[in-house]
Motif scaffolding. Structure first.
Motif, mmCIF file in Angstrom:
data_model
loop_
_atom_site.group_PDB
_atom_site.id
_atom_site.type_symbol
_atom_site.label_atom_id
_atom_site.label_comp_id
_atom_site.label_asym_id
_atom_site.label_seq_id
_atom_site.Cartn_x
_atom_site.Cartn_y
_atom_site.Cartn_z
ATOM 1 N N LYS A 32 0.855 -1.183 0.000
ATOM 2 C CA LYS A 32 0.000 0.000 0.000
ATOM 3 C C LYS A 32 0.896 1.240 0.000
ATOM 4 C CE LYS A 32 -3.773 2.278 2.379
ATOM 5 N NZ LYS A 32 -4.686 2.256 3.524
ATOM 6 N N SER A 33 0.688 2.093 -0.991
ATOM 7 C CA SER A 33 1.439 3.343 -1.093
ATOM 8 C C SER A 33 0.546 4.486 -0.635
ATOM 9 C CB SER A 33 1.881 3.592 -2.537
ATOM 10 O OG SER A 33 2.721 2.557 -2.976
ATOM 11 N N PHE A 34 1.112 5.371 0.170
ATOM 12 C CA PHE A 34 0.377 6.521 0.681
ATOM 13 C C PHE A 34 0.795 7.766 -0.091
ATOM 14 C CE2 PHE A 34 0.462 3.393 3.996
ATOM 15 C CZ PHE A 34 -0.803 3.451 4.548
ATOM 16 N N ASN A 35 -0.158 8.593 -0.440
ATOM 17 C CA ASN A 35 0.105 9.802 -1.209
ATOM 18 C C ASN A 35 0.451 10.935 -0.249
ATOM 19 O OD1 ASN A 35 0.338 11.546 -3.314
ATOM 20 N ND2 ASN A 35 -1.866 11.868 -3.563
ATOM 21 N N GLU A 36 1.676 10.917 0.243
ATOM 22 C CA GLU A 36 2.138 11.949 1.162
ATOM 23 C C GLU A 36 3.627 12.182 0.949
ATOM 24 O OE1 GLU A 36 2.691 9.345 5.147
ATOM 25 O OE2 GLU A 36 0.606 9.809 4.700
ATOM 26 N N LEU A 37 4.122 13.248 1.518
ATOM 27 C CA LEU A 37 5.547 13.573 1.433
ATOM 28 C C LEU A 37 6.138 13.524 2.826
ATOM 29 C CD1 LEU A 37 5.545 16.477 -1.148
ATOM 30 C CD2 LEU A 37 6.383 14.165 -1.496
ATOM 31 N N PRO B 41 7.193 10.076 0.665
ATOM 32 C CA PRO B 41 6.376 8.921 0.311
ATOM 33 C C PRO B 41 6.484 7.820 1.365
ATOM 34 C CG PRO B 41 7.753 9.579 -1.527
ATOM 35 C CD PRO B 41 8.189 10.381 -0.351
#
Length: 111
Positions: free
Chosen positions: A72-77, A79
């Motif tokens: 699961k990849s989260f769209n945040e900085l 990443p």
């Protein structure tokens, strides 16, 4: 005149597929780490030890391809990525526990 050609059957061996899906120096330790609740690549690097990040990523990708892990990849900085066991992966952990118990039988008792 017969040429003597052989027909090659492509047999599927479930045991071979299973062993190939967990073969690799770090796949079993990755499974144990995830089972202990670790989910991020940096946690694997700390928990496993001498594994190279590139090798770790390759083994994680192979485990995803085998259906053992999901990503699961989260769209945040910055990443963030987390891995978890699939249903098949959870069944693998059950089998690894049994294999662990069997391995204990192979360790000679110290008197």
């Amino acid at each position: 005149m017969k040429t003597g050609e052989r027909t090659v059957e492509n047999k599927i061996c479930p045991l071979e597929i299973a062993v190939n899906s967990i073969s690799g120096k770090w796949k079993v330790p990755i499974g144990w780490q995830i089972n202990e609740g670790k989910k991020r690549p940096s946690e694997f690097l700390k928990g496993i030890g001498k594994v190279d990040r590139r090798v770790l990523n390759k083994q994680l990708s192979e485990m995803i391809e085998a259906g053992i892990l999901s990503k699961k990849s989260f769209n945040e900085l910055p990443p963030r990525v987390e891995y978890s066991l699939t249903e098949i992966g959870e069944r693998l952990i059950e089998i690894l526990w049994q294999l662990n118990d069997w391995g204990k039988l192979l360790i000679p008792e110290k008197e």
